[in-house]
Design a protein around this motif. Sequence first.
Motif, short mmCIF file in Angstrom:
data_model
loop_
_atom_site.label_atom_id
_atom_site.label_comp_id
_atom_site.label_asym_id
_atom_site.label_seq_id
_atom_site.Cartn_x
_atom_site.Cartn_y
_atom_site.Cartn_z
N PHE A 86 -10.66 -0.44 8.08
CA PHE A 86 -10.01 -1.25 7.05
C PHE A 86 -10.31 -2.74 7.24
N LEU A 87 -10.23 -3.22 8.48
CA LEU A 87 -10.49 -4.64 8.75
C LEU A 87 -11.95 -4.98 8.46
N ASP A 88 -12.88 -4.07 8.75
CA ASP A 88 -14.29 -4.32 8.43
C ASP A 88 -14.52 -4.37 6.93
N LEU A 89 -13.85 -3.51 6.18
CA LEU A 89 -13.99 -3.53 4.72
C LEU A 89 -13.53 -4.86 4.14
N VAL A 90 -12.40 -5.35 4.61
CA VAL A 90 -11.90 -6.63 4.12
C VAL A 90 -12.83 -7.77 4.53
N SER A 91 -13.28 -7.76 5.78
CA SER A 91 -14.16 -8.82 6.27
C SER A 91 -15.50 -8.84 5.56
N ASP A 92 -15.97 -7.67 5.08
CA ASP A 92 -17.27 -7.58 4.41
C ASP A 92 -17.17 -7.77 2.90
N PHE A 93 -16.03 -8.28 2.42
CA PHE A 93 -15.83 -8.59 1.00
C PHE A 93 -15.89 -7.34 0.11
N TYR A 94 -15.15 -6.33 0.52
CA TYR A 94 -14.97 -5.14 -0.31
C TYR A 94 -13.47 -4.96 -0.58
N PRO A 95 -12.83 -5.83 -1.33
CA PRO A 95 -11.37 -5.76 -1.49
C PRO A 95 -10.90 -4.49 -2.19
N GLN A 96 -11.62 -4.06 -3.24
CA GLN A 96 -11.20 -2.87 -3.97
C GLN A 96 -11.35 -1.62 -3.10
N GLU A 97 -12.48 -1.52 -2.40
CA GLU A 97 -12.70 -0.37 -1.52
C GLU A 97 -11.69 -0.37 -0.37
N ALA A 98 -11.32 -1.57 0.11
CA ALA A 98 -10.34 -1.66 1.20
C ALA A 98 -8.98 -1.15 0.76
N ARG A 99 -8.55 -1.53 -0.46
CA ARG A 99 -7.26 -1.05 -0.96
C ARG A 99 -7.27 0.46 -1.16
N THR A 100 -8.36 0.98 -1.68
CA THR A 100 -8.47 2.42 -1.89
C THR A 100 -8.45 3.16 -0.55
N PHE A 101 -9.19 2.66 0.41
CA PHE A 101 -9.23 3.28 1.74
C PHE A 101 -7.84 3.27 2.38
N PHE A 102 -7.15 2.13 2.31
CA PHE A 102 -5.83 1.99 2.95
C PHE A 102 -4.82 2.95 2.32
N SER A 103 -4.79 2.99 1.00
CA SER A 103 -3.81 3.85 0.31
C SER A 103 -4.13 5.33 0.47
N SER A 104 -5.38 5.67 0.66
CA SER A 104 -5.77 7.07 0.77
C SER A 104 -5.37 7.70 2.10
N PHE A 105 -5.37 6.91 3.17
CA PHE A 105 -5.17 7.49 4.50
C PHE A 105 -3.94 6.98 5.23
N ARG A 106 -3.18 6.05 4.66
CA ARG A 106 -2.06 5.47 5.39
C ARG A 106 -0.95 6.46 5.68
N GLU A 107 -0.76 7.44 4.81
CA GLU A 107 0.37 8.35 4.94
C GLU A 107 0.37 9.10 6.26
N MET A 108 -0.81 9.42 6.78
CA MET A 108 -0.88 10.20 8.00
C MET A 108 -0.45 9.41 9.24
N PHE A 109 -0.28 8.09 9.11
CA PHE A 109 0.11 7.26 10.27
C PHE A 109 1.50 6.64 10.12
N GLU A 110 2.22 6.94 9.06
CA GLU A 110 3.47 6.23 8.78
C GLU A 110 4.56 6.52 9.81
N ASN A 111 4.61 7.72 10.36
CA ASN A 111 5.67 8.04 11.31
C ASN A 111 5.56 7.23 12.60
N GLU A 112 4.35 7.03 13.08
CA GLU A 112 4.17 6.38 14.38
C GLU A 112 3.85 4.90 14.28
#
Length: 686
Positions: A86-112
């Motif tokens: 996610f940090l590499d996506l943002v740093s490489d100027f891919y804001p739309q792809e970064a938001r899509t990536f974050f929202s797609s996989f965040r649920e699996m880490f929410e508990n911890e």
Amino acid sequence: MADDGLSSQVLEYLSKKGYNRTEATLRMESANQDVDGRPIHTRVEESGGMKYGKAFDLFRSWIEENLEIYKPDLRRLLWPVFVYSFLDLVSDFYPQEARTFFSSFREMFENEHEDDLRGLQAIALPEHVGTNEIAKIYQSHRYRATLSQTAFFNLIQFLESKEKEGGAVIVGILQSRLNVVTVERTAEDQFSLARLLERAKHKEDFPAEDEGIPGHNPGSAKLDSSAGSAVLTKLKLGQITLDAEGRQDVLGDLEDEDKINPPAIGQPSLVETFEQRIKREESEDIPGRTELPPRPPPLARDVAMEVQKVKENRDRLKISEKTGGVGPGMNVVMYTFHNTHDGITCLDFSGDYFLVAAGTDMHFIRVWSLDGSPLPGPAPANSQESRPSASHRLIGHSGPVYAVSFAPATASSDKQQITKAKYLLSSSADKTVRLWSLDAWACLVVYKGHDGPVWDVTWGPFGHYFLTGSHDRTARLWSTDRIDSLRLFVGHDRDVDHVCFHPNSAYVFTASCDKMVRMWLVTNGYPVRMFTGHTGNITALACSPSGKLLASADDVGTIILWDLAPGKLLKRMRGHGKGGIWSLTWSIESTVIVSGGADGTVRVWDVQLPNDASGQGKVVGEGGAGQKIDGAAQVANVSGAGGKKKAKEVMVTSDQISAFPTKKSPVYRVMFTQQNLVLAGGAYLP
């Protein structure tokens, strides 16, 4: 078709003229173009910002399809790969792809990783990566992860075979952002085949002790954040012995008691019991007088309390041998409060086993006698009670009372009762701590200093000093004879929710909702240990009477045991249901722990038994109808009240000795007496 024909003619011409290199180049370029002349990506690295999503999905799918014994450890790699992708996506100027990536996989880490996700969610531009606190932590450190050699080789082999499909992306992250430590499997460690099978069987997904970034979430007990640092402050965990004058006074009283009440046949005398304890304590590493907070001169009450402790120590129910998950038989006395309307916020029992105090969300404290007898002394000044009563209300706080704590006391057989409980501390949302007299039933002192609600307060093992934890992210050390705090302990990132003393009073412990436990030196306020590994908010804290172990519990139902000297995690114990664990207490021998929690059960745990032994069972921890549950059972389904619906099953580790469900009564407080009887208190919530 016209383009294909033209390309064929050009290739034929180049072949006739002998331009072999040009022909080969043209053929290579033509092979990677679609019918419209656009390039066809044959490697995922060429697909721009989409490469991270494709690579991560490939990585996750492979882990979930892997052998069960390797899944728990391989899954620990998903979080750091997710963060750095996610940090590499943002740093490489891919804001739309970064938001899509974050929202797609965040649920699996929410508990911890709920807190880290909340911090990373605000990142949208490359400038944010350099200013966001969570991002800076991950960018400036390598994430440490430990894998068995077999799992690591299996991982690398897969990534190399899927290089074009995304394996190269994952390898790049592992090489540049992670510090993957491989270990050999041995019969004793956590990577042994037996342990891996046990973790896979029960779907354990806990972080390793040394996982993560030191000082941030799961990690080691070391305070130095530099990689590989192994410098730990040497601790002096021995018990404090009495000075020569105090020993003589105690010995004199014990000799008189032995003459009046001689010991039974085969029973040691009180003098022998006392001398054995002194000899054992002197052989340990004891802090010097300069390493302890100053104590006032001992009084007759202190000598009488020491004598009573020796009596109870000799006559106690002894719990010293390993139990093997079967025994010993425990006695638990449960005090249940009715008609509370969920208004009780905290409980505490006095050391003389005569009083119980409850703090409420209606700003007052009520104190009862445990046997129902009238309380001695005058009624409180603001009370409307005209005759002796078994309870008194203490009114003074202007906010909900979050913690109450009785001053050290012991039971007494004499009529004067000089060792009875005399003082009570309370902390509140009004930012104050109050000291109450249990003789006059009045407030003596109001302590101010915290800049937020005071969540917890506890007395030191010898009285005189007490410790508080607050919403202002600090803990403070106080003495009863000063209105200002003596020490300020600063280091937690969030509220300090729970505090406790080491038995020798040289150290204190603080637990925070930043999921860390810290150990501090009292004399100068320096941190000496930091324990991280909880996946939920820490809800209870208790140090063993031996001074060598610490137990901490969280709101996901896990108890963690820590070895203080090396700063190591010993084991995790599970069994409580939803809502978490609210109280912990140790047996006198430091071999058994008792816990109580929101699931309405009191549970007994074996400290010495490894919890990866055989005999693992399942129970339901939702609070049944008073049925005792044996920890050695294989699978026991205990239905909830009424039997209409089965409660959710909770995995129980094999070191649970037994469990005592209540009838819909969350357990607020558990306490071992000096004779190893357990007192428990809770409120009935129908």
